[in-house]
Design a protein around this motif. Structure first.
Motif, short mmCIF file in Angstrom:
data_model
loop_
_atom_site.label_atom_id
_atom_site.label_comp_id
_atom_site.label_asym_id
_atom_site.label_seq_id
_atom_site.Cartn_x
_atom_site.Cartn_y
_atom_site.Cartn_z
N ILE A 183 0.86 -1.19 0.00
CA ILE A 183 0.00 0.00 0.00
C ILE A 183 0.90 1.25 0.00
CG2 ILE A 183 -0.37 -0.14 2.53
CD1 ILE A 183 -3.02 1.12 0.07
N PRO A 184 1.00 1.92 -1.16
CA PRO A 184 1.92 3.05 -1.28
C PRO A 184 1.57 4.20 -0.34
CG PRO A 184 1.13 2.33 -3.45
CD PRO A 184 0.31 1.62 -2.43
N ALA A 185 2.60 4.94 0.07
CA ALA A 185 2.43 6.01 1.04
C ALA A 185 1.43 7.07 0.58
CB ALA A 185 3.77 6.67 1.34
N ARG A 186 1.27 7.21 -0.76
CA ARG A 186 0.36 8.27 -1.22
C ARG A 186 -1.08 8.02 -0.77
NH1 ARG A 186 2.28 5.40 -5.52
NH2 ARG A 186 0.80 4.26 -6.81
N TYR A 187 -1.40 6.81 -0.34
CA TYR A 187 -2.77 6.52 0.12
C TYR A 187 -2.90 6.50 1.64
CZ TYR A 187 -3.03 5.17 -4.75
OH TYR A 187 -2.95 5.17 -6.10
N LEU A 188 -1.85 6.95 2.35
CA LEU A 188 -1.86 6.79 3.81
C LEU A 188 -2.53 7.92 4.55
CD1 LEU A 188 1.60 5.17 4.56
CD2 LEU A 188 -0.58 4.10 4.02
N SER A 189 -3.27 8.78 3.85
CA SER A 189 -4.00 9.78 4.63
C SER A 189 -5.34 9.22 5.07
CB SER A 189 -4.09 11.11 3.90
OG SER A 189 -4.11 10.93 2.53
N THR A 190 -5.51 7.90 5.00
CA THR A 190 -6.65 7.25 5.62
C THR A 190 -6.19 5.91 6.17
OG1 THR A 190 -8.80 6.22 5.23
CG2 THR A 190 -7.28 6.22 3.39
N SER A 191 -6.90 5.38 7.17
CA SER A 191 -6.58 4.02 7.62
C SER A 191 -7.82 3.15 7.56
CB SER A 191 -5.98 4.05 9.03
OG SER A 191 -6.80 4.77 9.90
N ASP A 192 -8.78 3.57 6.73
CA ASP A 192 -10.02 2.82 6.56
C ASP A 192 -9.78 1.69 5.54
OD1 ASP A 192 -12.47 1.86 5.87
OD2 ASP A 192 -13.40 3.82 5.51
N PRO A 193 -9.92 0.42 5.98
CA PRO A 193 -9.64 -0.70 5.07
C PRO A 193 -10.40 -0.60 3.75
CG PRO A 193 -10.08 -1.51 7.28
CD PRO A 193 -10.33 -0.03 7.31
N GLU A 243 -11.19 2.06 2.10
CA GLU A 243 -10.55 3.05 1.22
C GLU A 243 -9.16 2.59 0.78
OE1 GLU A 243 -10.70 7.31 2.32
OE2 GLU A 243 -12.25 6.70 3.76
N LEU A 244 -8.51 1.78 1.61
CA LEU A 244 -7.16 1.29 1.27
C LEU A 244 -7.23 0.16 0.25
CD1 LEU A 244 -5.66 1.12 4.89
CD2 LEU A 244 -5.04 2.79 3.13
N ALA A 245 -8.24 -0.71 0.41
CA ALA A 245 -8.31 -1.95 -0.38
C ALA A 245 -8.18 -1.75 -1.89
CB ALA A 245 -9.60 -2.70 -0.04
N PRO A 246 -8.83 -0.76 -2.50
CA PRO A 246 -8.72 -0.62 -3.97
C PRO A 246 -7.28 -0.44 -4.46
CG PRO A 246 -10.43 0.83 -3.10
CD PRO A 246 -9.74 0.24 -1.93
N HIS A 247 -6.36 -0.04 -3.56
CA HIS A 247 -4.98 0.21 -3.97
C HIS A 247 -4.03 -0.91 -3.53
CE1 HIS A 247 -6.50 4.08 -5.01
NE2 HIS A 247 -6.92 4.26 -3.79
N CYS A 248 -4.60 -1.99 -3.00
CA CYS A 248 -3.80 -3.10 -2.50
C CYS A 248 -2.92 -3.67 -3.63
CB CYS A 248 -4.73 -4.18 -1.95
SG CYS A 248 -3.88 -5.59 -1.27
N LEU A 249 -1.62 -3.75 -3.40
CA LEU A 249 -0.64 -4.31 -4.35
C LEU A 249 -0.55 -3.55 -5.67
CD1 LEU A 249 -0.96 -8.20 -3.94
CD2 LEU A 249 0.62 -6.64 -2.83
N GLU A 250 -1.10 -2.35 -5.69
CA GLU A 250 -1.17 -1.56 -6.92
C GLU A 250 0.20 -1.37 -7.59
OE1 GLU A 250 -3.88 1.91 -6.84
OE2 GLU A 250 -2.08 3.08 -7.30
N LYS A 303 -6.42 -7.37 4.03
CA LYS A 303 -7.65 -7.91 4.61
C LYS A 303 -8.87 -7.25 3.97
CE LYS A 303 -9.60 -9.10 9.07
NZ LYS A 303 -9.88 -8.57 10.40
N GLY A 304 -8.79 -5.93 3.83
CA GLY A 304 -9.90 -5.19 3.21
C GLY A 304 -10.16 -5.63 1.78
N ALA A 305 -9.10 -6.07 1.10
CA ALA A 305 -9.24 -6.51 -0.29
C ALA A 305 -10.00 -7.83 -0.40
CB ALA A 305 -7.86 -6.66 -0.92
N GLY A 306 -10.12 -8.53 0.72
CA GLY A 306 -10.83 -9.79 0.72
C GLY A 306 -9.92 -11.01 0.61
N VAL A 307 -8.61 -10.77 0.67
CA VAL A 307 -7.66 -11.89 0.67
C VAL A 307 -7.92 -12.70 1.95
CG1 VAL A 307 -5.20 -12.45 0.94
CG2 VAL A 307 -5.91 -10.68 -0.68
N SER A 308 -8.02 -14.02 1.81
CA SER A 308 -8.39 -14.80 2.99
C SER A 308 -7.19 -15.11 3.86
CB SER A 308 -9.09 -16.10 2.59
OG SER A 308 -8.21 -16.90 1.83
#
Ligand code: SF4
Lengths: 430, 172
Positions: free
Chosen positions: B22-32, B34-41, B77-82
């Motif tokens: 999860i790149p730093a540019r998305y770290l102005s939130t910690s809501d899973p 909001e983070l999930a769409p950028h997982c492993l981007e 986790k937010g991305a749904g990876v089990s």
């Protein structure tokens, strides 16, 4: 049983049996977060049903990553941190008076020899320079420490790094630690404690020791520990915010491994993309052109680093194709650098200078890279996309190589510019 | 928390760092969410479009090295990876994953024996990993009892909550 420094430090703060592999419940002397890790820690603290932190004078939030607030979302994160800190009566500093946490907190005497320190930031291991068991954790672990004043650790095995002999004046603490990581790899010390010893380690000025301890985590280590000596105590006594008791390793302690380095053979180096272990002598990389050079961060934004950079830049100009960004790591460092004329030197050389912040180190702001751009940085990570677009590149180095390269417009060995007697001596005034 | 998972494997190499998770540019939130769409981007662009909830990440050594950002396991986790299977984990990521309840398994043999796209079944309680496409079975390194209890209690938050309640009771 004779103990390594890591074992002795844990033993001083636990009732549990201490040996490598054992899990111990450990009292924490100081626990802090930053503006990014603070927000989730505050949320988890509430979910734990906690009401007050264990001791407000031993809990802190340092707003340093996206400050001065780079956008509205960052401003809200800092706002939430500020409100929480006020409500709890804990330590918090506004931008302009603070600095990058791992440079700022030791300077304020809040990280001290013999202590156990928890920070919601991986480079918390910087505090190991003072002989503190300082280690990074995530926000939930940090919230638990705020609530309980304790945490759990698996007691790490200790790897002893012995640096014998004397380094040449162009070799900084950064060259030493990059060379070490180049040798053992980014997971060479995974889960382990590093303990630094030997003549070349004892000779390091305090600021270089912070640099070395800072990158322990980039070799995978839990802590990077220096044995307190006169220099450590001189630094800590002058600044201590509370009483402290240094802790030492026992003679005859068992080490999982000993890595020997011969200091006289070390050279100024760079770490090429995209791993800190991809280390090459700077002199062999003169074909690598640069777009930007960054001098700053929790690794190399201290006074000694600026002194070395200024020695190279004095009377010289930054190459016309290159942007040089200099960010003193704390307000105190900035003020002292101003007094000593370093800031003037940077300005005259054509550098951009900012108030203390992590800024470009993590691709936050103040120098983000476009696709295809290459930056030489005194920070600690050169992963893909670390300082901007995934198509950009980051190389790591110490302050002398950075300044020399800024002038050359390409990677340069500082020996191209500074003679033997022109490198300022370090450590005399500590 | 269920402890059996079935999903498709996504295999990556060594030293998958938190900057690409999860790149730093998305770290102005910690809501899973909001983070999930950028997982492993920054590692595998388009991962989020192609993966299905329940899929399993498989990686080499030192997974999650780099920063302490809990946003990394939260995004996964937010991305749904089990669950994440790796040859080894970086230490802060390891703690963070257990603390927030992202299932992880350390198993170098499984990493060697799984290819991207193969269907994998995981029994978390037994630490058993089954490659349904090849029939191979692997056993993960068991966690020490202290950590098993932590996971069984649902992570660090319920654990601390119980400790605080006990403290308050004793103070009364
Ligand atoms: S300067 Fe860089 S490495 Fe240091 S705390 Fe800030 S972002 Fe992290």
């Amino acid at each position: 049983m004779a103990r390594t420094l890591a074992e002795a430090l844990i033993a001083s703060r636990t009732e549990d049996h201490v040996e490598p592999g054992a899990i111990c419940r450990v009292r924490v002397d100081f626990a802090f977060a930053n503006d990014i890790t603070g927000a989730p820690a505050i949320a988890e603290f509430a979910r734990m049903g906690a009401e007050t932190v264990f001791d407000p004078a031993r809990c802190a939030i340092v707003p340093d990553h996206f400050t001065p607030n780079k956008d509205i979302a960052s401003a809200r994160q800092v706002q939430a941190a500020r409100e929480f800190a006020r409500k709890q009566g804990m330590l918090f500093w506004e931008v302009g008076r603070a600095g990058v946490e791992h440079a700022f907190l030791p300077e304020k005497g809040l990280i001290l020899p013999g202590e156990v320190i928890l920070g919601a930031d991986s480079h918390t291991c910087t505090g190991g320079a003072l002989g503190a068991f300082a280690t990074g954790v995530g926000s939930t672990d940090l919230a638990a420490a705020w609530a309980l004043g304790e945490t759990w650790f698996r007691v790490p095995e200790t790897i002893r790094v012995v640096a014998e002999g004397k380094t040449s004046p162009w070799v900084t603490g950064k060259d030493l630690v990059l060379s070490l990581i180049g040798r053992i790899g980014v997971e060479g010390a995974r889960y382990a404690a590093l303990q630094f010893e030997g003549q070349a380690i004892e000779a390091l000025p305090m600021d270089d020791r912070f640099t070395v301890a800072n990158m322990a985590v980039d070799a995978g280590a839990k802590v990077g520990l220096f044995i307190p000596d006169a220099r450590t105590l001189g630094y800590a006594n002058k600044r201590a915010a509370r009483p402290f008791e240094p802790v030492f390793p026992d003679p005859g302690a068992k080490y999982a491994q000993t890595v020997r380095m011969y200091a006289s053979r070390l050279e100024p180096v760079v770490a090429l993309p995209h791993l800190p272990s991809n280390v090459k002598p700077a002199g062999e990389c003169a074909h690598i052109d640069l777009d930007q050079v960054f001098i700053g961060s929790c690794t190399n934004g201290r006074l000694r680093d600026l002194e070395l950079a200024a020695a190279v830049l004095k009377g010289r100009k930054v190459h016309e194709r290159v942007r040089l960004v200099v960010i003193p790591a704390t307000a105190e460092v900035f003020a002292e650098a101003l007094k000593r004329g370093f800031i003037e030197t940077f300005l005259e050389a054509g550098a951009a200078i900012s108030t203390a912040t992590c800024g470009p180190c993590l691709g936050g702001h103040y120098g983000i890279l476009a696709p295809g751009e290459r930056c030489l940085s005194t920070s600690n990570r050169n992963f893909v996309g670390r300082m901007g677009h995934t198509g950009s590149e980051v190389l790591l180095c110490g302050p002398l190589v950075a300044a020399a390269s800024a002038v050359a417009g390409r990677v340069a060995d500082p020996r191209e510019f500074l003679g033997l007697d022109e490198v300022p001596k370090g450590g005399e005034e500590e | 928390m269920t402890d059996r998972f079935l999903g498709k494997a996504w295999v990556y190499g060594d030293n998958v760092d938190t900057d690409v998770i999860i790149p730093a540019r998305y770290l102005s939130t910690s809501d899973p969410a909001e983070l999930a769409p950028h997982c492993l981007e920054d590692l595998d662009p388009g991962f989020m479009e192609r993966m299905a909830p329940g899929d399993i990440l498989v990686a080499g050594s030192n997974f999650g090295c780099g920063s302490s950002r809990e946003h990394a396991p939260l995004a996964i986790k937010g991305a749904g990876v089990s669950c994440v299977i790796a040859a080894s984990f970086a230490r802060i990521f390891f703690r963070n994953a257990l603390n927030i309840g992202l299932p992880i398994l350390e198993c170098p043999e499984a990493v060697k024996g799984i290819r991207s796209g193969q269907r994998i079944e995981v029994n978390l309680a037994e630490g058993r990993i089954l490659n349904l496409d090849t029939g191979e079975v692997f056993s993960a390194t068991p966690f020490p009892p202290f950590l098993r209890e932590l996971v069984a209690r649902g992570g660090l938050v319920p654990t601390v909550k119980a400790r605080l309640e006990e403290k308050r009771r004793n103070a009364r």
